[in-house]
Write a protein that holds these residues in place. Structure first.
Motif, short mmCIF file in Angstrom:
data_model
loop_
_atom_site.label_atom_id
_atom_site.label_comp_id
_atom_site.label_asym_id
_atom_site.label_seq_id
_atom_site.Cartn_x
_atom_site.Cartn_y
_atom_site.Cartn_z
N VAL A 12 0.84 -1.20 0.00
CA VAL A 12 0.00 0.00 0.00
C VAL A 12 0.87 1.25 0.00
O VAL A 12 0.60 2.21 -0.73
N ARG A 13 1.94 1.24 0.78
CA ARG A 13 2.86 2.39 0.81
C ARG A 13 3.43 2.64 -0.58
O ARG A 13 3.46 3.79 -1.06
N ASP A 14 3.87 1.58 -1.25
CA ASP A 14 4.44 1.70 -2.59
C ASP A 14 3.40 2.24 -3.58
O ASP A 14 3.72 3.08 -4.44
N MET A 15 2.17 1.76 -3.45
CA MET A 15 1.10 2.22 -4.33
C MET A 15 0.86 3.72 -4.14
O MET A 15 0.77 4.47 -5.11
N ARG A 16 0.77 4.17 -2.89
CA ARG A 16 0.52 5.58 -2.62
C ARG A 16 1.67 6.46 -3.11
O ARG A 16 1.45 7.54 -3.66
N GLU A 17 2.89 5.99 -2.96
CA GLU A 17 4.04 6.75 -3.46
C GLU A 17 3.99 6.85 -4.98
O GLU A 17 4.28 7.91 -5.55
N ALA A 18 3.63 5.75 -5.64
CA ALA A 18 3.53 5.76 -7.10
C ALA A 18 2.42 6.70 -7.56
O ALA A 18 2.57 7.42 -8.55
N GLN A 19 1.30 6.71 -6.84
CA GLN A 19 0.21 7.63 -7.17
C GLN A 19 0.65 9.08 -7.01
O GLN A 19 0.37 9.92 -7.87
N LYS A 20 1.31 9.36 -5.91
CA LYS A 20 1.78 10.74 -5.68
C LYS A 20 2.76 11.16 -6.77
O LYS A 20 2.71 12.30 -7.26
N LEU A 21 3.66 10.25 -7.15
CA LEU A 21 4.62 10.56 -8.20
C LEU A 21 3.91 10.85 -9.51
O LEU A 21 4.24 11.81 -10.21
N PHE A 23 0.83 11.99 -9.96
CA PHE A 23 0.14 13.28 -9.92
C PHE A 23 1.12 14.45 -9.94
O PHE A 23 0.76 15.55 -10.34
N HIS A 24 2.35 14.18 -9.55
CA HIS A 24 3.38 15.22 -9.62
C HIS A 24 3.93 15.35 -11.04
O HIS A 24 4.14 16.47 -11.53
N THR A 25 4.17 14.22 -11.71
CA THR A 25 4.81 14.24 -13.02
C THR A 25 3.85 14.13 -14.19
O THR A 25 4.17 14.58 -15.29
N ARG A 26 2.71 13.46 -13.99
CA ARG A 26 1.74 13.15 -15.06
C ARG A 26 2.40 12.36 -16.19
O ARG A 26 1.97 12.40 -17.34
N ASP A 27 3.42 11.58 -15.84
CA ASP A 27 4.12 10.75 -16.80
C ASP A 27 3.37 9.44 -16.98
O ASP A 27 2.93 8.82 -16.00
N LYS A 28 3.23 8.99 -18.23
CA LYS A 28 2.47 7.78 -18.51
C LYS A 28 3.07 6.54 -17.83
O LYS A 28 2.34 5.68 -17.34
#
Length: 64
Positions: A12-21, A23-28
């Protein structure tokens, strides 16, 4: 059991970090990683709690 909870917590921690990243980068590629981790989290929840969604809800009485 504790080991499974720790693994799930890390997932879950990894998922949330990936989501935050994402929304920060909007990279596909960041979006794809976030989606893949979300799918893993959803699968773990289904494996652990899937029986709950098939259960009939309890009938609740009136509060007042």
């Amino acid at each position: 059991m504790t080991e499974n909870i720790s693994e799930f917590t890390c997932l879950v921690r990894d998922m949330r970090e990936a989501q935050k990243l994402y929304f920060h980068t909007r990279d596909k590629s960041d979006l794809e990683k976030a989606k893949a981790l979300k799918k893993k989290v959803d699968e773990e929840l289904e494996n652990t709690f899937g029986w709950i969604k098939n259960r009939q809800p309890a009938i609740q009485g009136r509060l007042l």
